[in-house]
Structure formats: structure tokens, C-alpha cells
Design a protein around this motif. Structure first.
Motif, PDB file in Angstrom:
ATOM      1  N   GLY A  42      33.926  32.000  33.461  1.00  0.00           N
ATOM      2  CA  GLY A  42      34.453  30.688  33.135  1.00  0.00           C
ATOM      3  C   GLY A  42      35.351  30.075  34.180  1.00  0.00           C
ATOM      4  O   GLY A  42      35.964  29.029  33.954  1.00  0.00           O
ATOM      5  N   LYS A  43      35.446  30.718  35.341  1.00  0.00           N
ATOM      6  CA  LYS A  43      36.332  30.215  36.389  1.00  0.00           C
ATOM      7  C   LYS A  43      35.565  29.953  37.678  1.00  0.00           C
ATOM      8  O   LYS A  43      34.439  30.421  37.860  1.00  0.00           O
ATOM      9  N   GLU A  44      36.207  29.210  38.565  1.00  0.00           N
ATOM     10  CA  GLU A  44      35.626  28.947  39.870  1.00  0.00           C
ATOM     11  C   GLU A  44      35.730  30.198  40.741  1.00  0.00           C
ATOM     12  O   GLU A  44      36.630  31.024  40.556  1.00  0.00           O
ATOM     13  N   GLU A  89      43.125  41.031  34.822  1.00  0.00           N
ATOM     14  CA  GLU A  89      42.826  39.713  35.389  1.00  0.00           C
ATOM     15  C   GLU A  89      42.072  39.787  36.713  1.00  0.00           C
ATOM     16  O   GLU A  89      41.650  38.754  37.245  1.00  0.00           O
ATOM     17  N   ASP A  90      41.895  40.981  37.245  1.00  0.00           N
ATOM     18  CA  ASP A  90      41.061  41.165  38.443  1.00  0.00           C
ATOM     19  C   ASP A  90      39.581  41.290  38.084  1.00  0.00           C
ATOM     20  O   ASP A  90      38.731  41.373  38.971  1.00  0.00           O
ATOM     21  N   THR A  91      39.272  41.330  36.802  1.00  0.00           N
ATOM     22  CA  THR A  91      37.879  41.420  36.363  1.00  0.00           C
ATOM     23  C   THR A  91      37.095  40.200  36.844  1.00  0.00           C
ATOM     24  O   THR A  91      37.498  39.058  36.608  1.00  0.00           O
ATOM     25  N   ALA A  92      35.999  40.465  37.554  1.00  0.00           N
ATOM     26  CA  ALA A  92      35.203  39.381  38.123  1.00  0.00           C
ATOM     27  C   ALA A  92      33.980  39.968  38.818  1.00  0.00           C
ATOM     28  O   ALA A  92      33.898  41.187  39.021  1.00  0.00           O
ATOM     29  N   VAL A  93      33.083  39.094  39.198  1.00  0.00           N
ATOM     30  CA  VAL A  93      32.034  39.464  40.144  1.00  0.00           C
ATOM     31  C   VAL A  93      32.613  39.252  41.533  1.00  0.00           C
ATOM     32  O   VAL A  93      33.129  38.168  41.836  1.00  0.00           O
ATOM     33  N   TYR A  94      32.540  40.279  42.355  1.00  0.00           N
ATOM     34  CA  TYR A  94      33.089  40.228  43.708  1.00  0.00           C
ATOM     35  C   TYR A  94      31.954  40.026  44.707  1.00  0.00           C
ATOM     36  O   TYR A  94      30.967  40.766  44.696  1.00  0.00           O
TER      37      TYR A  94
END
Length: 127
Positions: A42-44, A89-94
Motif C-alpha cells: 500500500g505504499k510507494e 515496519e521494514d517489511t516490504a519487497v526489496y
């Protein structure tokens, strides 16, 4: 042409550690600045860290300074992101990125306007 393949993503508990790798093809790897971006649900997409061609200068977003370390091995055509003390909060696709412009260039700001991108690796930090 440079192809980038990320690896090392997965599920890690907050406070643990994880190392991402990005293997690059092509004989011109050492000419490129390399970096990591991430996109949370849901974020940029946002800049995380970058390193110049020689490895002598690194750049980090404030939220990861002191916890993440970017490095590169030009002999192995590989760039790394060591993630220590990750937070949920570091959860993301890197995503790994390569660009001939140095990381202080505006192309590296925000979601990035890079020459080459990897397909990404998912990192999930559990609380």
C-alpha cells in the motif's frame, strides 16, 4: 545490459538479522552504483541504501541508519544488504537497482529512476 537477481528474503523475527544479496550479470558491474529500494504494501517504493562503484561511499535512508549495511564485492558482481535489528515496519519487497549515476543524483530520490531493476525479494519481519 545488466541483469539483477535478488535473494535472501524471508520471514525473520524483529531484532534478528537477515542478509540480502543481489547478483549482477555483465562485465561492467563495477562501473555502476548499486542500491536497494523497498515497497511496503500500500505504499510507494522508497530508497533504502546505495553504494558507489568503488564501495567507498554509502548512502542510507534515515530509518535504517545504524541497522542496515550495504556492501559490494566487485569480484563476485554482488551487492549485499545486511539487515540487523529489523523492525516490522521494514517489511516490504526489496528491489536491487543499478545506475551509472552516483547516489547523490536526483534519480535516486523517492521511488527511483534507475537504469536496471531486479524483480524483488520479499522480506517479512514479525513482531
Amino acid at each position: 545490459q545488466v541483469q539483477l537477481v535478488e535473494s535472501g528474503g524471508g520471514l525473520v523475527q524483529a531484532g534478528g538479522s537477515l542478509r540480502l544479496s543481489c547478483a549482477a550479470s555483465g562485465r561492467t558491474f563495477s562501473r555502476y552504483s548499486m542500491g536497494w529500494f523497498r515497497q511496503a504494501p500500500g505504499k510507494e517504493r522508497e530508497f533504502v541504501a546505495a553504494i558507489i562503484w568503488s564501495g567507498g561511499t554509502t548512502y542510507y535512508v534515515d530509518s535504517v541508519k545504524g541497522r542496515f549495511t550495504i556492501s559490494r564485492d566487485n569480484a563476485k558482481n554482488t551487492v549485499y544488504l545486511q539487515m540487523n535489528r529489523p523492525k516490522p515496519e521494514d517489511t516490504a519487497v526489496y528491489y536491487c537497482a543499478a545506475d551509472l549515476r552516483i547516489p547523490s543524483h536526483p534519480a535516486w530520490v523517492g521511488s527511483g529512476d534507475m537504469d536496471y531493476w531486479g524483480k524483488g525479494t520479499l522480506v517479512t519481519i514479525s513482531s
